[in-house]
Design a protein around this motif. Structure first.
Motif, mmCIF file in Angstrom:
data_model
loop_
_atom_site.group_PDB
_atom_site.id
_atom_site.type_symbol
_atom_site.label_atom_id
_atom_site.label_comp_id
_atom_site.label_asym_id
_atom_site.label_seq_id
_atom_site.Cartn_x
_atom_site.Cartn_y
_atom_site.Cartn_z
ATOM 1 N N ALA A 97 12.437 14.574 45.345
ATOM 2 C CA ALA A 97 11.516 14.161 46.400
ATOM 3 C C ALA A 97 10.228 13.588 45.814
ATOM 4 O O ALA A 97 9.685 12.601 46.321
ATOM 5 N N ASP A 98 9.742 14.194 44.749
ATOM 6 C CA ASP A 98 8.486 13.747 44.133
ATOM 7 C C ASP A 98 8.642 12.394 43.440
ATOM 8 O O ASP A 98 7.707 11.600 43.394
ATOM 9 N N PHE A 99 9.846 12.120 42.945
ATOM 10 C CA PHE A 99 10.076 10.915 42.155
ATOM 11 C C PHE A 99 10.280 9.666 43.007
ATOM 12 O O PHE A 99 9.746 8.598 42.715
ATOM 13 N N GLY A 100 11.072 9.762 44.051
ATOM 14 C CA GLY A 100 11.607 8.577 44.692
ATOM 15 C C GLY A 100 10.733 7.894 45.728
ATOM 16 O O GLY A 100 9.947 8.538 46.436
ATOM 17 N N ASP A 101 10.907 6.567 45.821
ATOM 18 C CA ASP A 101 10.358 5.762 46.918
ATOM 19 C C ASP A 101 11.434 5.500 47.966
ATOM 20 O O ASP A 101 11.162 5.506 49.159
ATOM 21 N N VAL A 102 12.633 5.235 47.477
ATOM 22 C CA VAL A 102 13.774 5.012 48.357
ATOM 23 C C VAL A 102 14.842 6.034 48.000
ATOM 24 O O VAL A 102 15.288 6.098 46.845
ATOM 25 N N HIS A 103 15.226 6.818 48.987
ATOM 26 C CA HIS A 103 16.214 7.885 48.774
ATOM 27 C C HIS A 103 17.506 7.516 49.510
ATOM 28 O O HIS A 103 17.521 7.419 50.736
ATOM 29 N N ALA A 125 22.265 18.741 55.449
ATOM 30 C CA ALA A 125 21.655 19.560 54.404
ATOM 31 C C ALA A 125 20.820 18.711 53.445
ATOM 32 O O ALA A 125 19.689 19.088 53.094
ATOM 33 N N SER A 126 21.349 17.561 53.027
ATOM 34 C CA SER A 126 20.620 16.742 52.062
ATOM 35 C C SER A 126 19.363 16.144 52.671
ATOM 36 O O SER A 126 18.296 16.141 52.037
ATOM 37 N N VAL A 127 19.457 15.661 53.907
ATOM 38 C CA VAL A 127 18.286 15.075 54.564
ATOM 39 C C VAL A 127 17.232 16.144 54.825
ATOM 40 O O VAL A 127 16.030 15.926 54.578
ATOM 41 N N THR A 128 17.659 17.299 55.301
ATOM 42 C CA THR A 128 16.718 18.378 55.607
ATOM 43 C C THR A 128 16.004 18.867 54.352
ATOM 44 O O THR A 128 14.769 19.012 54.328
ATOM 45 N N ASP A 129 16.776 19.106 53.289
ATOM 46 C CA ASP A 129 16.170 19.594 52.044
ATOM 47 C C ASP A 129 15.203 18.564 51.461
ATOM 48 O O ASP A 129 14.124 18.914 50.965
ATOM 49 N N LEU A 130 15.591 17.300 51.523
ATOM 50 C CA LEU A 130 14.723 16.245 51.010
ATOM 51 C C LEU A 130 13.444 16.148 51.836
ATOM 52 O O LEU A 130 12.333 16.130 51.291
ATOM 53 N N ALA A 131 13.597 16.092 53.153
ATOM 54 C CA ALA A 131 12.441 15.915 54.040
ATOM 55 C C ALA A 131 11.418 17.031 53.861
ATOM 56 O O ALA A 131 10.205 16.785 53.854
ATOM 57 N N LYS A 132 11.888 18.248 53.710
ATOM 58 C CA LYS A 132 10.987 19.398 53.559
ATOM 59 C C LYS A 132 10.147 19.306 52.284
ATOM 60 O O LYS A 132 9.084 19.935 52.201
ATOM 61 N N ASN A 133 10.624 18.535 51.311
ATOM 62 C CA ASN A 133 9.934 18.481 50.020
ATOM 63 C C ASN A 133 9.173 17.177 49.772
ATOM 64 O O ASN A 133 8.592 16.993 48.706
ATOM 65 N N LEU A 134 9.169 16.269 50.749
ATOM 66 C CA LEU A 134 8.434 15.017 50.586
ATOM 67 C C LEU A 134 6.939 15.248 50.742
ATOM 68 O O LEU A 134 6.506 15.967 51.651
ATOM 69 N N SER A 135 6.167 14.634 49.867
ATOM 70 C CA SER A 135 4.704 14.793 49.924
ATOM 71 C C SER A 135 3.993 13.454 50.081
ATOM 72 O O SER A 135 2.772 13.392 50.072
ATOM 73 N N ARG A 136 4.763 12.359 50.191
ATOM 74 C CA ARG A 136 4.176 11.035 50.431
ATOM 75 C C ARG A 136 5.185 10.198 51.205
ATOM 76 O O ARG A 136 6.326 10.614 51.433
ATOM 77 N N ARG A 137 4.766 9.025 51.575
ATOM 78 C CA ARG A 137 5.629 8.134 52.333
ATOM 79 C C ARG A 137 6.872 7.770 51.516
ATOM 80 O O ARG A 137 6.811 7.623 50.292
ATOM 81 N N ALA A 138 7.998 7.626 52.193
ATOM 82 C CA ALA A 138 9.252 7.277 51.525
ATOM 83 C C ALA A 138 10.196 6.684 52.557
ATOM 84 O O ALA A 138 9.990 6.795 53.767
ATOM 85 N N LEU A 157 15.883 14.463 62.490
ATOM 86 C CA LEU A 157 15.785 15.488 61.449
ATOM 87 C C LEU A 157 14.534 15.271 60.600
ATOM 88 O O LEU A 157 13.810 16.228 60.274
ATOM 89 N N VAL A 158 14.272 14.015 60.243
ATOM 90 C CA VAL A 158 13.108 13.694 59.426
ATOM 91 C C VAL A 158 11.820 14.005 60.189
ATOM 92 O O VAL A 158 10.873 14.579 59.625
ATOM 93 N N GLU A 159 11.777 13.647 61.456
ATOM 94 C CA GLU A 159 10.591 13.943 62.278
ATOM 95 C C GLU A 159 10.342 15.445 62.375
ATOM 96 O O GLU A 159 9.194 15.900 62.385
ATOM 97 N N LYS A 160 11.422 16.199 62.423
ATOM 98 C CA LYS A 160 11.310 17.650 62.547
ATOM 99 C C LYS A 160 10.772 18.296 61.268
ATOM 100 O O LYS A 160 10.031 19.283 61.325
ATOM 101 N N HIS A 161 11.136 17.748 60.118
ATOM 102 C CA HIS A 161 10.841 18.417 58.845
ATOM 103 C C HIS A 161 9.776 17.732 57.992
ATOM 104 O O HIS A 161 9.520 18.160 56.864
ATOM 105 N N THR A 162 9.143 16.672 58.504
ATOM 106 C CA THR A 162 8.026 16.055 57.788
ATOM 107 C C THR A 162 6.851 15.895 58.740
ATOM 108 O O THR A 162 7.020 15.858 59.953
ATOM 109 N N VAL A 168 7.267 8.764 56.890
ATOM 110 C CA VAL A 168 8.610 8.620 56.325
ATOM 111 C C VAL A 168 9.502 7.881 57.323
ATOM 112 O O VAL A 168 9.504 8.191 58.516
ATOM 113 N N GLU A 169 10.252 6.895 56.829
ATOM 114 C CA GLU A 169 11.119 6.105 57.697
ATOM 115 C C GLU A 169 12.578 6.211 57.268
ATOM 116 O O GLU A 169 12.887 6.664 56.162
#
Length: 473
Positions: A97-103, A125-138, A157-162, A168-169
């Motif tokens: 999550a910290d590394f990527g711009d496009v996941h 699972a992958s979207v939820t886990d990723l979204a919970k750990n994003l700290s910037r736009r992606a 899912l993204v709206e719920k967890h970020t 995030v789009e």
């Protein structure tokens, strides 16, 4: 009327990757066949890439430069790009999550155990886990083959967890990999399809594909691009697979007619293939299609259409599926005919017959045995009482895990030695080019079933074999 999505796929000077890097940093969540192939090839295009998976053993293998499946040309690219430092693999979602711009979401979407629909638990699972750990736009981009409507669900899912401030789009860009040709399909795609809602996601996704366009320009090629809405982008892959499955089952249905009418399906396919409206690709009659995509995708497509109230539109896919499965049983009954065995109510009795099955993978140049017709037929022959000996150039290890009851040989010669019947069920070059005269000297009986219509029938007949091809007189 205003179209609610960008209509062209072009760069924007105002878009800078959120990480601040010169090029978008890419991550691929799910390092199975799809994700690992894309991760390796995009590193080859010059991007900084992380491949993420929860499977520790898989990540360790990839990090050592070992591809955990067979795909021509991929091993060298993996080793080169791991060594360069552009590519690495991890089990840490925080690092990803910290590394990527496009996941890119590349996890599996298998058939549900309780029905025909797609199981989306890995996507969730992958979207939820990723979204919970994003700290910037992606930008989160789906690549997995999914039922139409999944992208909108992923957005929720993204709206719920970020947090909304991150911005995030979500976008969708289906994959079109052919096993055995996947490296070319990634580096030199015959089209790119993107479903986007904003100019920002459009421009960032363009930047994530710029390496593909740059390579194309050096080779004086164009890469067709379709920019569309979420639903259409999701439907493209399943529609393409449904069409290909239908074409394969059509020619296999013609094979059934040829067998009772005395026609030759290979000549029929050749004749209709000259019609430019039809074309000759995917008109190879045989034991049908398999693998990890077509069978489960056409079933999931039917299930989703039913949920949406359009089930009648895809009713024909049920028959496509049935035709495909019938071809496997045809090999069993043809084996009984050639071996002059009784076919009772419970099926043919092949007790004591030694049968060599050449092929275990669903297609050549792969080690994928998922829903492989060749392996399914081998299992049916075994259940009918035959002593089955299987050989495949790449798929033996996976086949043994799927069918431990079968006997697997290390070479073509070992498999056919003393065989009463030889069944060629995957069109590997090794089988197509085998010397029928040399094999005739080591078999028990010169009986061969060409389950892929890939052998030279006249050469085999001249060498003393009784040759039978599916759909041929």
């Amino acid at each position: 009327m205003t179209i609610p999505y960008p209509t062209t796929f072009v760069p924007s000077a105002s878009v800078t990757p959120p990480s601040g890097a010169a090029r978008p940093r890419l991550t691929f969540l799910g390092c199975g066949y799809l994700g690992a192939t894309y991760a390796i090839c995009y590193a080859e295009l010059g991007y900084e890439v992380i491949g993420y998976d929860v499977d520790v053993a898989k990540i360790e293998n990839l990090s050592r430069g070992e591809v955990p499946f067979h795909e021509p040309g991929l091993d060298e690219l993996l080793r080169r790009n791991v060594a360069s430092g552009r590519l690495r693999f991890t089990t840490s979602i925080e690092e990803t999550a910290d590394f990527g711009d496009v996941h890119f979401i590349c996890v599996g979407t298998p058939q549900r155990s309780d029905g025909m629909g797609a199981d989306l638990r890995y996507v969730e699972a992958s979207v939820t886990d990723l979204a919970k750990n994003l700290s910037r736009r992606a930008l989160i981009v789906g690549k997995s083959t999914v039922p139409v409507g999944t992208a909108e669900w992923v957005e929720r899912l993204v709206e719920k967890h970020t947090s909304e401030e991150l911005g995030v789009e979500v976008a969708w860009s289906p994959e079109f990999l052919q096993e055995g040709f996947a490296v070319e399909d990634v580096l030199r795609p015959n089209r790119i399809v993107v479903g986007v809602k904003t100019e920002w996601s459009n421009a960032l996704l363009y930047a994530a594909h710029k390496g593909v366009f740059d390579l194309a320009s050096t080779e004086d090629r164009e890469v067709p691009v379709v920019v569309t809405d979420f639903a259409t982008a999701e439907l493209v892959k399943v529609a393409a697979n449904a069409f290909l499955a239908t074409k394969i089952s059509f020619i296999n249905a013609m094979a059934e007619v040829c067998e009772v009418a005395g026609g030759d399906v290979t000549q029929l396919a050749k004749a209709i293939g000259y019609d430019p409206r039809i074309g000759n690709r995917f008109l190879q009659a045989g034991v049908g299609f398999g693998g990890g995509c077509l069978p489960k995708d056409i079933r999931a497509f039917q299930a989703r259409a039913q949920e949406l109230g359009a089930g009648e539109a895809l009713r024909f896919l049920h028959e496509v599926d049935l035709i495909n499965l019938r071809r496997r049983a045809r090999v069993l009954h043809l084996a009984a005919e050639l071996l002059d065995r009784r076919q009772g109510p419970a099926g043919p009795d092949l007790a004591g017959a030694r049968v060599a099955v050449l092929g275990a993978t669903f297609k050549p140049n792969s080690d994928d045995v998922r829903d492989a017709p060749a392996l399914a037929v081998a299992g049916m022959l075994h259940e009918a009482g035959a002593d089955v000996r299987v050989y495949d150039p790449q798929g033996i290890d996976n086949a043994r895990k799927a069918h431990p009851e079968l006997t697997f040989e290390k070479s073509l010669q070992e498999a056919v030695a003393e065989a009463d019947l030889v069944c060629v069920l995957t069109e590997w070059a090794e089988f197509r080019n085998a010397d029928p005269a040399a094999l005739a000297a080591i078999v028990g009986k010169r009986l061969v079933i060409d389950g892929r219509n890939c052998l030279d029938a006249s050469a085999w007949s001249a060498a003393g074999w009784t040759y039978r091809g599916l759909g041929r007189p």
